[in-house]
Design a protein around this motif. Structure first.
Motif: not given
Length: 343
Positions: A71-79, A108-109, A164-167
């Motif tokens: 389960f990955t974030n959208a655009g993974y491996p980008g933040p 995460l933050s 603003s944070f690169n999750r």
């Protein structure tokens, strides 16, 4: 006349497999893997050259009932810098009792200075036992949770786009059979199977939480209101386990107190360790420690502890009040099992 895909005729056992790149997948016929959106990564059966190790990676809104899925974030491996709620659902297959959740990446933050996940949070829904919301840096950590009958478990990651944070997240989800030797014992949110290694509290890290607590002091990295067991599988011929601090990390046991009010050279030393009744808010419990009067430890140091009580387990407890504490990071401990004495 209905035409069935050829792979429904000569099925193979859909067992877990490992791809050449080290990812976990499910052994499937190549056509079945493709039709279900998987990525074929190497072969996995001697019965047919059509059997592939099928690796599944899905993102927000996805679901699975397979042995293993990422389960990955959208655009993974980008933040991911957006906001909203991203949900992924796992439905157990027949004979499955547990879900192992491996945070290959989970950034995460940070929580508030008092340990609450108010900006970003991972919430696990439908599992037993319940798990507090998780945030911060947890790459390399893992959890074991139980399915409730045939009901699903959902992972929900909520993020605040105003901050603003690169999750970044890549979470491996592995179903564990009720009869499997890899199933974690009851009461173990984490389960380590090696005879030696390292354990740490959730969101333990080498940097400070940049936020302040309710008293205006430097904030805590410890997550609030946790209460769970970290278990270690007893190896053959081993009768005790010793917990110690890693020598290069002076913040490795900063559980309660003001970590900026003492000489940094003293952090971690046993003289700053507290035990027993002095530990009423955040603490670690090690059952029946050898040669010590209390099993409860807190403070800014750790004496080194050996326990012969089996199963080997360490409990961690935190409350929601970090006002008396400053710059706490939780704990990071080395463990090593010890051989039984000769008869």
């Amino acid at each position: 006349m209905k035409i069935f895909p050829f792979y429904t005729i000569g099925r193979i056992a859909n067992v877990p497999c490992t791809s050449p790149s080290g990812l976990t997948g499910t052994c499937l016929i190549a056509g079945e893997c493709k039709d279900n959106g998987g990525l074929a990564s190497g072969s996995c059966s001697s019965r047919t050259n059509q059997a592939v190790c099928c690796v599944y990676t899905q993102s927000c809104g996805g679901s699975t009932n397979l042995n293993s899925t990422y389960f990955t974030n959208a655009g993974y491996p980008g933040p991911y810098a957006g906001g909203g709620t991203c949900t992924f659902t796992i439905t157990p297959s027949s004979g499955i009792c547990q879900l192992r959740i491996d945070f290959r990446t989970l950034t995460l933050s940070q929580p508030t200075g008092d340990g609450s996940c108010n900006t970003d949070r991972l919430t696990i829904v439908g599992s037993s036992p319940a798990v507090v919301p998780i945030c911060g840096e947890n790459t390399g950590q893992h959890l074991y949770v139980n399915f409730v009958g045939s009901g699903p478990i959902s992972l929900r990651i909520a993020t605040n786009a105003d901050v603003s944070f690169n999750r970044l997240w890549n979470i491996e989800l592995s179903q564990i059979a009720c009869a499997s030797a890899e199933r974690a014992p009851a009461g173990c949110l984490q389960y380590y199977t090696e005879s030696s290694g390292e354990i740490s509290s959730l969101n333990y890290g080498l940097g400070e939480n940049p936020l302040t607590n309710a008293a205006g002091a430097r904030g805590s990295r410890q997550l609030a209101n946790t209460n769970y067991g970290i278990c270690i599988r007893t190896a053959a011929g081993q009768c005790s386990v010793t917990y110690s601090l890693p020598p290069e990390d002076r913040f490795a046991f900063t559980v309660t107190g003001d970590a900026v009010a003492v000489d940094p050279a003293l952090l971690g030393m046993s003289m700053l360790s507290l035990s027993g009744a002095a530990c009423g808010t955040d603490f670690v419990i090690i059952p029946n420690p050898t040669g010590l009067a209390s099993d409860r430890f807190c403070g800014l140091g750790f004496p080194g502890v050996t326990s012969s009580t089996r199963p080997f387990v360490l409990y961690t407890v935190t409350n929601g009040n970090e006002t008396p504490d400053a710059a706490n990071r939780g704990f990071r401990l080395l463990y090593k099992q010890n051989a039984c004495a000769a008869a």
